[in-house]
Write an enzyme that holds these catalytic residues in place. Structure first.
Site: not given
Length: 213
Positions: A140, A169-171, A185
């Site tokens: 990502h 950080c963003h799953g 993401p």
């Protein structure tokens, strides 16, 4: 609609016809990377090996690794071209769990170009089922995922979880073959770097049929 959303269809699967873009996802967040490495250290037994000199690593020299003492369920990290490369010896239960994840994955057959060499285009994404080799950088935005090898849900993981990696950080989540789950993401599976076996107990990272030393 975000760019990452456009990379996936309504089913959450990644369009294999889109061009790869690995260059935009390298070490964007120091805090994220440090947090990811710390998470790996606490989640599983971890052994780090940095064999070449600093100058050789910066030049992208191949890295030879002794895997003879790598126990089932254990992961080792080496550095190649300034990137962390994970070497995970999967045990029998982990190999079985991989086979059950296909319905939940965005690119289960690793059809997207640029991240999986031909010899790793199989259900285990590896030359030999038990040893998984990948670049430990989320596709990502370049954060470093953490290892969550215990099966079962909780902590943001689904009940169908059979072990894998979670990007803090963003799953984004990846299974034990580095394949990304749907509707996350990250648009791509974790990268499998060039590598070859030198013997049953040694491999070399950075060299394969298409990439010579």
């Amino acid at each position: 609609m975000s760019q990452d959303t456009l990379l996936q269809d309504e089913d959450g699967a990644v369009d294999p016809n889109l061009p790869p873009d690995p260059s935009r996802r390298f070490w964007v967040g120091t805090a994220c990377a440090v947090g990811g490495v710390a998470g790996v250290a606490t989640a599983i037994p971890l052994v780090s090996t940095f064999a070449p000199s600093e100058k050789a690593r910066a030049a992208g020299a191949p890295v030879e690794v002794d895997i003879g003492d790598l126990a089932p369920g254990q992961m080792r990290t080496v550095e190649w071209r300034g990137k962390p490369v994970w070497l995970l010896r999967r045990d029998d239960a982990q190999l079985t769990g991989i086979k059950e994840q296909d319905p939940y994955l965005a690119d289960p057959n690793s059809e997207r170009p640029g991240y999986t060499p031909e010899y790793a285009k199989n259900e285990y994404r590896s030359r030999k089922p038990e040893l998984f080799v990948c670049v430990g950088i989320c596709t990502h935005l370049g954060c470093s995922p953490t290892a969550h090898f215990a099966p079962g849900g909780g902590g943001g993981l689904p009940a169908t979880w059979e072990g894998g990696f979670l990007c803090p950080c963003h799953g984004s989540t990846f299974d034990l073959a580095g394949r990304v789950y749907k509707n996350k993401p990250a648009p791509d599976n974790l990268e499998v770097p060039p590598y070859q076996y030198l013997s049953d107990t040694r491999i070399i990272v950075g060299v394969d049929e298409e990439n010579k030393a």
